[in-house]
Design a protein around this motif. Sequence first.
Motif, PDB file in Angstrom:
ATOM      1  N   SER A 206     107.881  44.656 121.196  1.00  0.00           N
ATOM      2  CA  SER A 206     108.915  44.772 120.162  1.00  0.00           C
ATOM      3  C   SER A 206     109.156  43.459 119.435  1.00  0.00           C
ATOM      4  O   SER A 206     109.937  43.403 118.489  1.00  0.00           O
ATOM      5  CB  SER A 206     110.234  45.283 120.756  1.00  0.00           C
ATOM      6  OG  SER A 206     110.781  44.350 121.667  1.00  0.00           O
ATOM      7  N   ASP A 207     108.475  42.383 119.835  1.00  0.00           N
ATOM      8  CA  ASP A 207     108.534  41.115 119.127  1.00  0.00           C
ATOM      9  C   ASP A 207     107.451  41.103 118.044  1.00  0.00           C
ATOM     10  O   ASP A 207     106.483  41.864 118.114  1.00  0.00           O
ATOM     11  CB  ASP A 207     108.317  39.962 120.102  1.00  0.00           C
ATOM     12  CG  ASP A 207     106.921  40.015 120.704  1.00  0.00           C
ATOM     13  OD1 ASP A 207     106.592  41.037 121.345  1.00  0.00           O
ATOM     14  OD2 ASP A 207     106.144  39.066 120.514  1.00  0.00           O
ATOM     15  N   PRO A 208     107.574  40.273 117.014  1.00  0.00           N
ATOM     16  CA  PRO A 208     106.584  40.272 115.928  1.00  0.00           C
ATOM     17  C   PRO A 208     105.158  40.032 116.390  1.00  0.00           C
ATOM     18  O   PRO A 208     104.224  40.652 115.869  1.00  0.00           O
ATOM     19  CB  PRO A 208     107.083  39.146 115.016  1.00  0.00           C
ATOM     20  CG  PRO A 208     108.557  39.095 115.250  1.00  0.00           C
ATOM     21  CD  PRO A 208     108.732  39.393 116.713  1.00  0.00           C
ATOM     22  N   ALA A 209     104.970  39.145 117.356  1.00  0.00           N
ATOM     23  CA  ALA A 209     103.613  38.862 117.820  1.00  0.00           C
ATOM     24  C   ALA A 209     102.998  40.068 118.517  1.00  0.00           C
ATOM     25  O   ALA A 209     101.848  40.440 118.256  1.00  0.00           O
ATOM     26  CB  ALA A 209     103.635  37.669 118.769  1.00  0.00           C
ATOM     27  N   GLY A 210     103.754  40.692 119.402  1.00  0.00           N
ATOM     28  CA  GLY A 210     103.262  41.878 120.085  1.00  0.00           C
ATOM     29  C   GLY A 210     103.017  43.024 119.128  1.00  0.00           C
ATOM     30  O   GLY A 210     102.046  43.782 119.256  1.00  0.00           O
ATOM     31  N   GLN A 211     103.894  43.181 118.157  1.00  0.00           N
ATOM     32  CA  GLN A 211     103.729  44.237 117.156  1.00  0.00           C
ATOM     33  C   GLN A 211     102.423  44.064 116.391  1.00  0.00           C
ATOM     34  O   GLN A 211     101.701  45.034 116.132  1.00  0.00           O
ATOM     35  CB  GLN A 211     104.918  44.228 116.193  1.00  0.00           C
ATOM     36  CG  GLN A 211     106.218  44.679 116.825  1.00  0.00           C
ATOM     37  CD  GLN A 211     107.430  44.291 115.986  1.00  0.00           C
ATOM     38  OE1 GLN A 211     107.303  43.734 114.901  1.00  0.00           O
ATOM     39  NE2 GLN A 211     108.611  44.585 116.500  1.00  0.00           N
ATOM     40  N   GLN A 212     102.132  42.830 116.027  1.00  0.00           N
ATOM     41  CA  GLN A 212     100.896  42.569 115.284  1.00  0.00           C
ATOM     42  C   GLN A 212      99.671  42.876 116.129  1.00  0.00           C
ATOM     43  O   GLN A 212      98.686  43.431 115.633  1.00  0.00           O
ATOM     44  CB  GLN A 212     100.869  41.109 114.826  1.00  0.00           C
ATOM     45  CG  GLN A 212      99.696  40.759 113.925  1.00  0.00           C
ATOM     46  CD  GLN A 212      99.783  41.400 112.557  1.00  0.00           C
ATOM     47  OE1 GLN A 212     100.837  41.927 112.181  1.00  0.00           O
ATOM     48  NE2 GLN A 212      98.696  41.375 111.813  1.00  0.00           N
ATOM     49  N   ALA A 213      99.723  42.539 117.409  1.00  0.00           N
ATOM     50  CA  ALA A 213      98.597  42.819 118.297  1.00  0.00           C
ATOM     51  C   ALA A 213      98.352  44.322 118.406  1.00  0.00           C
ATOM     52  O   ALA A 213      97.210  44.785 118.331  1.00  0.00           O
ATOM     53  CB  ALA A 213      98.866  42.228 119.675  1.00  0.00           C
ATOM     54  N   VAL A 214      99.415  45.078 118.597  1.00  0.00           N
ATOM     55  CA  VAL A 214      99.279  46.530 118.709  1.00  0.00           C
ATOM     56  C   VAL A 214      98.773  47.119 117.397  1.00  0.00           C
ATOM     57  O   VAL A 214      97.893  47.983 117.375  1.00  0.00           O
ATOM     58  CB  VAL A 214     100.626  47.159 119.111  1.00  0.00           C
ATOM     59  CG1 VAL A 214     100.544  48.681 119.039  1.00  0.00           C
ATOM     60  CG2 VAL A 214     101.020  46.718 120.511  1.00  0.00           C
ATOM     61  N   LYS A 215      99.335  46.665 116.304  1.00  0.00           N
ATOM     62  CA  LYS A 215      98.960  47.194 114.992  1.00  0.00           C
ATOM     63  C   LYS A 215      97.472  46.965 114.704  1.00  0.00           C
ATOM     64  O   LYS A 215      96.773  47.874 114.254  1.00  0.00           O
ATOM     65  CB  LYS A 215      99.823  46.530 113.909  1.00  0.00           C
ATOM     66  CG  LYS A 215      99.592  47.059 112.495  1.00  0.00           C
ATOM     67  CD  LYS A 215     100.564  46.407 111.518  1.00  0.00           C
ATOM     68  CE  LYS A 215     100.276  46.804 110.089  1.00  0.00           C
ATOM     69  NZ  LYS A 215     100.575  48.228 109.845  1.00  0.00           N
ATOM     70  N   LEU A 216      96.988  45.770 114.965  1.00  0.00           N
ATOM     71  CA  LEU A 216      95.590  45.483 114.717  1.00  0.00           C
ATOM     72  C   LEU A 216      94.674  46.290 115.633  1.00  0.00           C
ATOM     73  O   LEU A 216      93.621  46.772 115.217  1.00  0.00           O
ATOM     74  CB  LEU A 216      95.323  43.987 114.901  1.00  0.00           C
ATOM     75  CG  LEU A 216      95.881  43.072 113.806  1.00  0.00           C
ATOM     76  CD1 LEU A 216      95.701  41.612 114.191  1.00  0.00           C
ATOM     77  CD2 LEU A 216      95.189  43.349 112.474  1.00  0.00           C
ATOM     78  N   THR A 217      95.072  46.451 116.890  1.00  0.00           N
ATOM     79  CA  THR A 217      94.255  47.222 117.832  1.00  0.00           C
ATOM     80  C   THR A 217      94.133  48.669 117.386  1.00  0.00           C
ATOM     81  O   THR A 217      93.035  49.229 117.320  1.00  0.00           O
ATOM     82  CB  THR A 217      94.855  47.161 119.239  1.00  0.00           C
ATOM     83  OG1 THR A 217      94.923  45.803 119.668  1.00  0.00           O
ATOM     84  CG2 THR A 217      94.015  47.954 120.232  1.00  0.00           C
ATOM     85  N   VAL A 218      95.259  49.301 117.066  1.00  0.00           N
ATOM     86  CA  VAL A 218      95.258  50.713 116.693  1.00  0.00           C
ATOM     87  C   VAL A 218      94.609  50.932 115.336  1.00  0.00           C
ATOM     88  O   VAL A 218      93.787  51.848 115.162  1.00  0.00           O
ATOM     89  CB  VAL A 218      96.704  51.262 116.679  1.00  0.00           C
ATOM     90  CG1 VAL A 218      96.742  52.670 116.084  1.00  0.00           C
ATOM     91  CG2 VAL A 218      97.286  51.269 118.090  1.00  0.00           C
TER      92      VAL A 218
END
Length: 348
Positions: A206-218
């Motif tokens: 739910s932090d910006p860094a984690g969100q970016q990681a999930v977004k790029l993976t998916v």
Amino acid sequence: MQRRSFRWIAAAFGAVAATIITAAPASTAPETAPGVTIDEVTAPNGSFIEKMVVTDARHLRLYVHSAAMNQTFPVDIQRPADTSTPKPALYLLNGAGGGMDRASWQLRTDALSFLSDKDINVVQIIGGAWTFYTDWVHPDPVLGVNKWQTYIAEELPPLIDAALGTNGVNAIAGLSMSGIPVLNLAIANPGLFRSAAVYSGLTQVSDPAGQQAVKLTVELYGGGDVENMWGPVGGPQWVANDPLVNAEKLRGTHLFVSTGTGIPGIHDEPGGPFRMEKPADTPKTVALGALIEGAIFVSSRNLQSRLDQLGIPATFVYRDTGTHSWGYWQDDLKTSWPVLAEGLFSQA
């Protein structure tokens, strides 16, 4: 710096995984196994086992129809040597490829051999590539209908328990992309998985860094739309699926988390037994794995700090070296066994 690191997690992770997808070989083995029954075995929501393919006395593949996803998925099973009494089950999750490629516990490690004398059923989940093994809020045009948390927590356990005659005691372990779902499955289903182990896995979203990681993976590597998974980035579903935010609900679970530092180590030499790429490509692959592992190191530290604040005991192992590679996960599985066993065999 941390945000950049998480961007590299997804990009590097996907780049490595996307190069190794292959089809699984078909089996011509017999259809029966001693002590295993699939007739009239159904889950409360109507999910059922379509068929069984037997490799030998201890290894078989079940084909499970998920009512939630209206699709059938294989599940690979290793039985304990002694099936005269009910035994517990360890559920194993793979990484981004979902076990549908060459990057799986069964093909890349000696996990099954190591676990063969542990008096447990080993349940290997096959499927769910790029989905984070979660329940998506909408069907996706590319990745389809995904209700993986429902499948793993609600559909599979009653089918596995009935078919194999288990004692109903479970643990769960996973690597890389599976870090988030392993923890979320324990959070959302108290008592279902008495132990949970994460090897080089993300632990916050739910932090910006984690969100970016999930977004790029998916999206970049899976081709899906991340808003079909948890809605608008930063919305309530992202918070609801963040183990760091919901860490209080991990209380009572035997926890193990491991990661390397990103510094290349013994399993990163070109031509090594755990290297999947050509030796000439190893330096590039190791560099990508180093970026992934270094960022996951930060994520794991954050989870440890949160659990310490809450007074929740957990075992964290930070290796001095190691990139994002199967050799280290094989080592970590063995290191985690006492924690997994504590949940599987303790009376609590």
